[in-house]
Design a protein around this motif. Structure first.
Motif, PDB file in Angstrom:
ATOM      1  N   PRO A  70       0.808  -1.220   0.000  1.00  0.00           N
ATOM      2  CA  PRO A  70       0.000   0.000   0.000  1.00  0.00           C
ATOM      3  C   PRO A  70       0.846   1.277   0.000  1.00  0.00           C
ATOM      4  O   PRO A  70       0.442   2.289  -0.593  1.00  0.00           O
ATOM      5  CB  PRO A  70      -0.812  -0.125   1.291  1.00  0.00           C
ATOM      6  N   VAL A  71       2.061   1.256   0.601  1.00  0.00           N
ATOM      7  CA  VAL A  71       2.905   2.467   0.581  1.00  0.00           C
ATOM      8  C   VAL A  71       3.259   2.797  -0.864  1.00  0.00           C
ATOM      9  O   VAL A  71       3.191   3.963  -1.294  1.00  0.00           O
ATOM     10  CB  VAL A  71       4.182   2.225   1.417  1.00  0.00           C
ATOM     11  N   LEU A  74       0.327   4.416  -2.357  1.00  0.00           N
ATOM     12  CA  LEU A  74       0.177   5.799  -1.862  1.00  0.00           C
ATOM     13  C   LEU A  74       1.137   6.710  -2.604  1.00  0.00           C
ATOM     14  O   LEU A  74       0.805   7.862  -2.915  1.00  0.00           O
ATOM     15  CB  LEU A  74       0.463   5.852  -0.362  1.00  0.00           C
ATOM     16  N   LEU A 128      -3.372  -6.165   7.990  1.00  0.00           N
ATOM     17  CA  LEU A 128      -2.595  -5.103   7.327  1.00  0.00           C
ATOM     18  C   LEU A 128      -2.874  -5.097   5.838  1.00  0.00           C
ATOM     19  O   LEU A 128      -3.046  -4.045   5.216  1.00  0.00           O
ATOM     20  CB  LEU A 128      -1.098  -5.336   7.577  1.00  0.00           C
ATOM     21  N   GLY A 132      -4.695  -2.016   4.217  1.00  0.00           N
ATOM     22  CA  GLY A 132      -3.852  -1.257   3.296  1.00  0.00           C
ATOM     23  C   GLY A 132      -4.465  -1.159   1.922  1.00  0.00           C
ATOM     24  O   GLY A 132      -4.521  -0.082   1.316  1.00  0.00           O
ATOM     25  N   ILE A 135      -7.536   1.220   1.961  1.00  0.00           N
ATOM     26  CA  ILE A 135      -7.149   2.636   2.126  1.00  0.00           C
ATOM     27  C   ILE A 135      -6.460   3.121   0.852  1.00  0.00           C
ATOM     28  O   ILE A 135      -6.708   4.222   0.356  1.00  0.00           O
ATOM     29  CB  ILE A 135      -6.203   2.769   3.326  1.00  0.00           C
ATOM     30  N   ARG A 138      -8.858   3.838  -1.744  1.00  0.00           N
ATOM     31  CA  ARG A 138      -9.595   5.074  -1.365  1.00  0.00           C
ATOM     32  C   ARG A 138      -8.727   6.283  -1.706  1.00  0.00           C
ATOM     33  O   ARG A 138      -9.208   7.260  -2.281  1.00  0.00           O
ATOM     34  CB  ARG A 138      -9.861   5.013   0.139  1.00  0.00           C
ATOM     35  N   ALA A 139      -7.417   6.190  -1.433  1.00  0.00           N
ATOM     36  CA  ALA A 139      -6.529   7.325  -1.734  1.00  0.00           C
ATOM     37  C   ALA A 139      -6.467   7.539  -3.243  1.00  0.00           C
ATOM     38  O   ALA A 139      -6.417   8.661  -3.730  1.00  0.00           O
ATOM     39  CB  ALA A 139      -5.132   7.038  -1.190  1.00  0.00           C
ATOM     40  N   GLY A 143      -8.764  10.400  -2.762  1.00  0.00           N
ATOM     41  CA  GLY A 143      -8.557  10.594  -1.324  1.00  0.00           C
ATOM     42  C   GLY A 143      -7.598  11.726  -1.071  1.00  0.00           C
ATOM     43  O   GLY A 143      -7.659  12.407  -0.072  1.00  0.00           O
ATOM     44  N   ILE A 144      -6.659  11.927  -2.025  1.00  0.00           N
ATOM     45  CA  ILE A 144      -5.674  13.012  -1.825  1.00  0.00           C
ATOM     46  C   ILE A 144      -5.975  14.061  -2.885  1.00  0.00           C
ATOM     47  O   ILE A 144      -5.477  13.988  -3.997  1.00  0.00           O
ATOM     48  CB  ILE A 144      -4.246  12.448  -1.985  1.00  0.00           C
TER      49      ILE A 144
END
Lengths: 150, 83, 246, 116
Positions: A70-71, A74, A128, A132, A135, A138-139, A143-144
């Motif tokens: 997930p990082v 992101l 996790l 992850g 989220i 969603r990002a 999301g951002i």
């Protein structure tokens, strides 16, 4: 004939094959979603391989992937907001399907491993991974918003 | 049975490496390189090399795409204003 | 050299190389063969030194001098990046305005950040036992630290990540590796020799003599190196702009 | 077939990476192709060290000598190579950023026309 290895082959071949095809073709919107979805089958496959090879030490790999997958997504969500701003990715169904597959496999493995420290680690990896993935998707889908700075 | 996992992982790695090269846009290539990193980690686990798989996950999954995208953003920010 | 002739040259050279490589790989021993002389000796040597993870033993005990070389390559690459990506006279820093991040993403970043850092340090600490080691744990810890900049915004990261400290940390841990090696000399044996500390009981945190020390030194060095790298790249991509706003 | 497939896959990845490197029109894309070339070396190294039916020589959850193990030396080589490769990629990207600052372009063909 190790059932776990067979399951791992199917999950890896199918899941990663589909995400590779998804990331290779189509609009940027779908490629980013495909990259996000590549974490779930890979992590599930790694857990199945750890069980198939009878090596509990391999679960550390799935743990690190569940953390860093997930990082990576992101990173794409944060730095590609301009390109994705026009048609934000919509991937509700597929993300939940991948999360459901991961949950099913983790539960099956917990039953097979039986109550012990390893099961706790498996549950942590499952939580996790699913958290992850949800989220991160969603990002991706706005999301951002409006990022000009870092 | 163990060979099946290795053969599948090898074909996936060959496929994603070819895609990573044929995709000409650096942003799309960063996406494919992230997937290539994960597929390589799966191949290394199948070949019983967990340490190398762990470092490939950490490097290929999050670090290299981040560096590539930051470089693209810096180059695009410069070129964006000249036009 | 227009692209057409260049493509022709690539095709000719590539085909020649392909033929040679395929011929070579056909003559290699079969995949999965049973003769691994170096491997068997390395495993026996590692077990003699009570190091459970043979790869860590090869990296930090039997080939510690080569790892010193690889670590200096890593250090030189980071110094190169710091020099190349510095802020020149005709550039100024434009403060990025804070990014508005959706609350769930921000919560996720703040929850997963400690877990990821703990995992990175766990991977470094158990380097000579379970899969992992200084190199991998360093990268995991450094990437986790930047999760804050992805989840929250760049200024939040800058507050908790003083780059100067990490540059000093990079240099200190690189020299710590060399000093541990010199301790071998002072102790009367060879440079980087694993003969000073007792080997401890098998499969425990203190087993393996100097392997855990070198492991921790490389782990800290890789973590600091990656943080410095990402800091320089983030500065360039986010903050530094030419004087004329170009 | 599978006793030579890993070597052929490593050769294929290396050649594809070299093709991408030679015909790339964007230096950042070329750096990506270079990291593809590097991953070919990891595949070849680990394929050389594999042993059928063996497991990793990490004895934290395994009794030493209980099961055959693969070759740890090649794994140690590949392990450090991955991390050093990442920092070298970062150095190359820093050079590309400098090229784009000084010459305003990252297309190798345009670069070769700019004398100095």
């Amino acid at each position: 004939m190790n059932g776990w290895l067979l399951a791992a082959t199917v999950v890896l071949g199918g899941g990663l094959g589909a995400t590779l095809w998804g990331v290779a073709t189509g609009p940027l919107r779908r490629r980013v979603v495909a990259q996000n979805l590549s974490t779930a089958p890979a992590c599930t496959g790694l857990i199945l391989l750890a069980q198939g090879y009878d090596r509990p030490a391999y679960v550390d790999l799935a743990l690190v992937l569940a953390l860093l997958g997930p990082v990576g997504t992101l990173v794409f969500a944060r730095l590609l907001t301009d390109e994705l701003a026009d048609d934000p990715p919509r991937a509700r169904g597929v993300t939940w399907a991948a999360a459901a597959l991961a949950a099913a496999v983790v539960l099956a493995l917990c039953v097979a491993v039986g109550p012990s420290r390893a099961t706790a680690k498996l549950l942590l990896v499952g939580a996790l991974l699913i958290g992850g993935n949800v989220i991160a998707s969603r990002a991706l889908s706005g999301g951002i918003a409006g990022v000009r700075g870092g | 049975m163990a060979d099946a996992v290795i053969v599948v992982a090898l074909l996936l790695v060959a496929g994603s490496a070819t895609v990573a090269v044929l995709v000409r846009d650096p942003v799309r290539q960063a996406l494919v390189l992230a997937v290539l990193g994960v597929v390589l980690a799966v191949l290394f686990t199948a070949v019983q090399a967990p340490d190398v798989a762990l470092s490939q996950l950490a490097v290929g999954g999050a670090l290299t795409p981040l560096l590539l995208l930051l470089a693209v953003r810096k180059v695009k920010r410069r070129k964006g204003r000249e036009r | 050299m227009n692209p057409r002739t260049r493509l022709g040259l690539v095709a000719v050279g590539g085909t020649g190389l392909a033929v040679l490589l395929v011929a070579a790989s056909l003559r290699l021993p079969d995949f999965g063969g049973d003769s691994h002389p170096y491997g068997d000796r390395a495993v026996r040597e590692s077990l003699a030194r009570h190091t459970a993870n043979t790869i860590a033993s090869v990296n930090f005990d039997q080939r510690a001098f080569d790892t010193l070389g690889e670590m200096t390559i890593l250090f030189a690459a980071v110094v190169g990046c710091v020099v190349l990506l510095r802020q020149t006279r005709d550039e100024h820093r434009a403060r990025p305005e804070p990014a508005d991040v959706a609350p769930p993403v921000r919560r996720y970043a703040l929850i997963v950040l400690p877990i990821a850092l703990a995992t990175g340090l766990y991977v470094i600490a158990h380097g000579q036992l379970s899969p992992g080691g200084g190199f991998q744990g360093g990268v995991v810890a450094a990437t986790a630290l930047h999760l804050l900049s992805l989840g929250a915004d760049y200024r939040a990261l800058e507050r908790i990540r003083p780059v100067g400290l990490y540059e000093v940390g990079d240099a200190v841990s690189a020299s710590a590796y060399v000093v541990t090696g010199l301790a071998g000399l002072v102790g009367g044996t060879a440079f980087l020799a694993n003969t000073l500390l007792p080997y401890g009981t098998f499969n425990t945190l203190s087993s393996g003599g100097t392997v855990p020390l070198l492991n921790a030194a490389v782990g800290m060095e890789v973590a600091c190196a990656v943080v410095v790298l990402l800091a320089r790249f983030l500065d360039q991509a986010v903050e530094i702009e030419e004087e004329s706003g170009k | 077939m599978t006793d030579v497939l890993p070597y052929l896959v490593a050769v294929w990845i290396f050649l594809v990476g070299c093709y991408g490197l030679a015909t790339s029109r964007n230096l950042i894309h070329a750096v990506g192709c270079l990291s593809v070339c590097q991953s070919a070396t990891y595949v070849l190294l680990l394929a050389v060290g594999y042993r059928d039916g063996a497991t990793a020589p990490v004895f934290s959850d395994l009794e030493p000598g209980a099961r055959p193990v693969v070759d740890p030396v090649v794994q140690a080589l590949a392990l450090t190579d991955v991390v050093v490769g990442a920092t070298v990629t970062a150095l190359l990207l820093a050079l590309v950023i400098q090229v784009s600052k000084r010459h305003g372009t990252v297309d190798p063909d345009e670069l070769s026309e700019l004398r100095g």
